[in-house]
Design an enzyme around this catalytic site. Structure first.
Site, PDB file in Angstrom:
ATOM      1  CB  CYS A   1      40.770   2.816  19.857  1.00 50.02           C
ATOM      2  SG  CYS A   1      39.217   3.707  20.006  1.00 50.02           S
TER       3      CYS A   1
ATOM      4  CB  CYS B   1      38.443   5.153  23.573  1.00 49.31           C
ATOM      5  SG  CYS B   1      36.997   4.231  22.992  1.00 49.31           S
TER       6      CYS B   1
ATOM      7  CB  ILE C   1      16.177  11.546  16.113  1.00 52.57           C
ATOM      8  CG1 ILE C   1      16.340  10.185  16.811  1.00 52.57           C
ATOM      9  CG2 ILE C   1      17.410  12.402  16.344  1.00 52.57           C
ATOM     10  CD1 ILE C   1      17.476   9.335  16.268  1.00 52.57           C
TER      11      ILE C   1
ATOM     12  CB  THR D   1      17.964   0.165  15.416  1.00 51.80           C
ATOM     13  OG1 THR D   1      18.599   1.383  15.062  1.00 51.80           O
ATOM     14  CG2 THR D   1      18.945  -0.980  15.316  1.00 51.80           C
TER      15      THR D   1
ATOM     16  CG  HIS E   1      19.132   0.605  21.254  1.00 49.60           C
ATOM     17  ND1 HIS E   1      18.619  -0.149  20.241  1.00 49.60           N
ATOM     18  CD2 HIS E   1      19.025   1.882  20.849  1.00 49.60           C
ATOM     19  CE1 HIS E   1      18.222   0.629  19.247  1.00 49.60           C
ATOM     20  NE2 HIS E   1      18.460   1.874  19.601  1.00 49.60           N
ATOM     21  CD  GLU E   2      14.966   4.287  21.670  1.00 52.02           C
ATOM     22  OE1 GLU E   2      13.822   4.587  22.084  1.00 52.02           O
ATOM     23  OE2 GLU E   2      15.348   4.546  20.519  1.00 52.02           O
TER      24      GLU E   2
ATOM     25  CG  HIS F   1      16.373  -1.300  10.202  1.00 52.62           C
ATOM     26  ND1 HIS F   1      16.025  -1.130   8.891  1.00 52.62           N
ATOM     27  CD2 HIS F   1      16.636  -0.049  10.681  1.00 52.62           C
ATOM     28  CE1 HIS F   1      16.084   0.158   8.580  1.00 52.62           C
ATOM     29  NE2 HIS F   1      16.451   0.841   9.651  1.00 52.62           N
TER      30      HIS F   1
ATOM     31  CB  CYS G   1      34.840   3.434  20.319  1.00 52.15           C
ATOM     32  SG  CYS G   1      35.665   1.846  20.528  1.00 52.15           S
TER      33      CYS G   1
ATOM     34  N   GLY H   1      21.011  11.411   9.901  1.00 51.22           N
ATOM     35  CA  GLY H   1      20.252  10.406   9.144  1.00 51.22           C
ATOM     36  C   GLY H   1      21.166   9.590   8.258  1.00 51.22           C
TER      37      GLY H   1
END
Lengths: 373, 373, 373, 373
Positions: free
Chosen positions: D120, D123, D199, D64, D87-88, D67, D131, D287
């Site tokens: 929601c 969740c 992954i 990501t 985000h890791e 990108h 979510c 994927g």
């Protein structure tokens, strides 16, 4: 006098709180460690950032409240007076804390009264209903037998106005029934329900609505059997006078029932329930035996290839979605179970009725019985 | 003498049968309703249309065979002599009935020894392992403690030559372990196994191979604990001398284990097992208690939200596919469990070893112990 | 002339067979590789050891029979004339093979027409409904559009006399509906059904009976929508003239439906179905698209966390138990779906009605239409 | 210059915040809507009541982030500069908001970066990972490519010191692999993994650790196949040069694989994956195809009786418990996947390596590469 309640004690986690109102409210209070309760006038409680203050419209009496009233050994070990009991109710939002976003003043609500810690393994893996640090409103802190009750936002359940007040006040025990019944497949199955207190009676309705092929209601108390009949169980059986094992066998091609919903918590009911369960069947245990009991694991579970599930509370919030959907769809007629509607001042009369075995679910109205019903 | 066996009795459903061979075979026979067995020479049995005659290569002794040998109350109530016991084996197809199509002479096979009726509710809904009309080869009809054994085609399990003889002979108890362990999620879970007989020991290997995060092996017998160590359980605990509850708690962040595989069938093991199970955990019960026992349903199952599964036999034939796949992949080292290899003539010596508690799984060779091992 | 059928061809696996009767029977025969069928007089077929000869009471026309009649590309690739089609029926046992034990002459029966091999991985792990070596009676060998039909004992489904003939003749498509609907949770869920042919219509009844909170029936054909209305779907929608996406959203708090039962097999229906599925929902696909279609896996399945299930046939025999239980309990009113009852001689009239789109399920009576209905 | 970032924008929900520190931190910033990033000095962000400030120890680059760096159409549609991506990560708690109770300064932590709304349907029914109002840290607000990152307490994952820094920084993608692999049964099954990015490679380790009987790794890129070999997949296949369909068939008794973990998101991989799936198998799709693709629903899903699951993110927090347990038990060797360790200043070099296809997982160290590795 009411001051001695120190109601703030009941919601100690809230460090910042505001007095939202200065008026008084009626409350049924367990004020002393002995049998009985008192009806008092108390200040309306204040709320914290994440809390919702609900004006109680209807509340109802649970078997747990009987234990508290009667001050039996369980109550003595669990309850610390003074306490306002009551954990079944519906009402309208009167005020919200400053971080509350999901409801607003005037909304019609009920609530899940088990406050889960949110941080343990169970809470973080979808099993908040068995949180080990649970606090129960009406048991561990002040409950709904009052003009107003304080509920954390996370536990509020917003209601559609299509749900009648009466049903909205009994979602807690209805949720027990839904959780138990739907803890496994039910459609096209034969289902035995042992014990026809309010939850067992609700379970008849749920099982029928969700496709049970036959529902056997098993109960020693005649008053309850009569309600089971109104709930349209396919067969209503009295183990004191009928050969339930033989009758169930005859009605199930000799196999026994596919599903047992155990809601009596009495050893004879548990024994009977396992006897009539078919090989490969499912048992969901909700009724709470007061002491250990003997089971023949080899015959009852192992050779039978049985699945036995312990059921506690209501799944948060899957059960709430389920019961709301069933009620909105008009799939559940629960009226036969509601056997009394009383003003707060008649609380003790409600307790008497329940202790006599001649009542099922009794509703209480803080502001007087609604003439609409 | 052997004639009195009336072996035809053992497979009475077959109306048309052919004598495929006229030679004799060795057989360990329970000939009288009393303790002990005899080694005899008997005619090789004939087979029906749908049967397979298997020349036994290796067979092994189960705890059930001990009961039969010792002629205990269970055996007295279930076994009708004369009978050839034995239900764990592998061998080669010697002859097939004229409607058999899935195996041929010379194929390497084992078999599921529970013959399900195929027609009851359980059999027709994927639960043949709990068929209520089951007949067990080696218990209800002649078994594998012989030179040859007759197996219905439906029960034959064809084996890859990659599976060693030794493992092929113990698929029945390995299947119990696989069925129990894989009756729920295991990956990344903590697992306690109470009771380290052969099935409990196999379960250690299965749990490790299938991703158990920690395996606690709990056993009072030192000999068995030593094998559990060789099977690489993470923690081997002796409830007679260690505080198992505290130790398990310490190793599971205070929660208890996610999964209990109960394989002892002793009330103290069951009690301990439920005590160390975490709230929301799964129990699979395989060990068979000899009598009813007390359970605190409220604490052990209901408030705990536990799932309790009765386990019987092996799933037909999912369990067989699973264990074959695990063995072929080299995921299971079972050798520590095999503690003896004996010729048929030493059968009683095997029984003595097992009765002494100083043995686990003992293999028997009708044609002499294979020197390859 | 009829002799050229060589009906023996259709059950070639049976090496020993007996002529049980020498009389003739009426049969609707696909005799040539072209459109149409012929009504003939043929010898009543003989049966093998494991077979049951059933005298057909009522049979019904499936969409598959239309394909065969119309001789479309699918039929050209799959069917080898001469063949008696027909795979939906009920009748009475006329004769049994000498190894048949579970039914006797005179029994009221229907049958699972998929003959599974019983030996593949799928068959041996509870998935016989997707056996890769399946042979279908009425497609791969002679079927039920005849006075008599031969069924292997393993596939016979014995019926309670409480099940009316009409329902007993349509268990095959009802089973498709039950299998699809109950392939996941349904109770208290919102359900969309795309495509209201007979199976989709049956699914409305099944979903309602098993606790669906709302059933949305989506269909372009007005005739079918009218029947959907009689089946009491909560909302009947025409995607050609209504904004189904918006309407479903409005009725589901903006989420979309919990469950999609796709029974049209048309790309527009599949597209619409995924669009109205809620995040986290379940799709069961039964309708068979005639060619590959485009899916946006990212939006429709992955980010949605959807569960998509391929549904084929009926589970053997779980589905059969389920539908029998629902029918016996009176939970399913299927009469609106039955739009025609014809004698064999009017078969072509039935086909015309179906081709016109002005019919749903049409029953055929070899011995004349039963006046009882 | 850095001031223009207005980092407060990134956590707008927090009305009350305190400046906990006045020092600066390094940050990799997407400052303009075009390709590339800048390394800057920015103020350490302030936190709200419920937030945790974490000092980043190790962070790693996800596809990501490529990108975002490359500013491709997806990034243009989703990202609003200025933004700190990332985000890791793992790190140590530097400060906590005044309502935070579950962690304290100095604790070793990582975090689930998907912030679910909590209100929601999804969740509230255990599906927070899908979510619909999710906000992702590092995409929708400032992330971990910085000296410090702000995380809501609810999303913090506390780590045992037994987990090495390197593994602690890649829990996010490892969690994708665990969620995908364990979304159904894996033990004793054959598993194909299409696509061996990080992954997919992690999934090899997870499948092996959790009892997969055979793991087929399918990948066109040679560099990745080499790592798949180090991860000990049983068979590593190149669809560009090998007949994968035939090879898989040969290794699975002609059936195909039990489980497909689709991690490529490329239409050819999806096509191949369905082709090698056995009838009755399970597909978990992770994927993300960049556009819709054609599927033959009849052959691939319906007649196959397949189960297809859409997988997104990590289950909160079941996946986190699972991967922590597997790591602590030493069941996963992930080192072959970590192909680079760089200081922040070499970020662009890391991007280049990834764009070249000659790298897998690259770690970044804000304070310089840890010499311990």
């Amino acid at each position: 006098m009411a001051q001695e309640f120190g109601l703030g004690r009941c919601i100690p986690a809230l460090s910042e709180r505001q007095v939202v109102m200065s008026k008084l409210m009626p409350a049924i209070v367990k004020s002393e460690p002995k049998a009985g309760v008192e009806l008092r006038e108390l200040p309306i409680p204040s709320i914290g950032h994440h809390d919702v203050l609900v004006k109680v419209k209807v509340t109802s009496i649970c078997g747990t409240d009987l234990h508290i009233y009667n001050w039996d050994p369980w109550a003595q070990g669990r309850i610390t007076p003074p306490l306002i009991p009551g954990h079944e109710f519906c009402g309208y939002v009167a005020a919200i804390g400053n971080e509350v976003t999901s409801v607003k003043e005037g909304d019609f609500v009920s609530a899940e009264m088990h406050i889960a810690c949110g941080k343990c393994l169970q809470c973080r893996t979808g099993q908040a209903h068995i949180c080990q640090h649970v606090k129960i409103i009406g048991i561990d802190r002040d409950g709904a037998f009052a003009g107003y009750v304080v509920i954390p936002e996370s536990n509020i359940w917003q209601l559609d106005s299509a749900i009648p007040h009466e049903y909205a006040s009994i979602l807690d025990p209805l949720g027990n029934a839904v959780h138990t019944a739907l803890s496994g497949d039910l459609a096209a199955k034969t289902v035995a329900i042992t014990g026809c207190g309010p939850i067992g009676l609700f379970a008849i309705a749920v099982a029928r609505a969700c496709g049970a092929a036959q529902v056997f209601a098993i109960e020693v108390n005649e008053y309850r059997r009569n309600i089971a009949r109104q709930m349209q169980a396919d067969l209503i059986l009295d183990p004191a006078t009928q050969d339930v094992r033989a009758i169930v066998r005859d009605h199930t091609n000799g196999y026994g029932v596919d599903v047992l919903l155990e809601m009596a918590g009495h050893k004879d009911a548990v024994r009977l329930g396992f006897d009539i369960l078919r090989t490969g069947g499912r048992v969901s245990l909700l009724g709470i035996p007061s002491r250990p009991l003997e089971l023949d694991l080899a015959r009852d579970i192992i050779f039978k290839g049985a699945t036995v599930l312990g059921i506690n509370g209501r799944k948060m919030f899957e059960t709430w979605f389920q019961m709301t959907a069933l009620l909105k769809a008009g799939k559940l007629d629960l009226h036969p179970v509601i056997t009394g509607r009383l003003p707060f001042s008649d609380f003790s009369k409600g307790i008497e009725l329940l202790n006599s075995g001649k009542a099922s679910k009794i509703l209480l109205y803080p502001d007087g019985v609604d003439s609409a019903f």
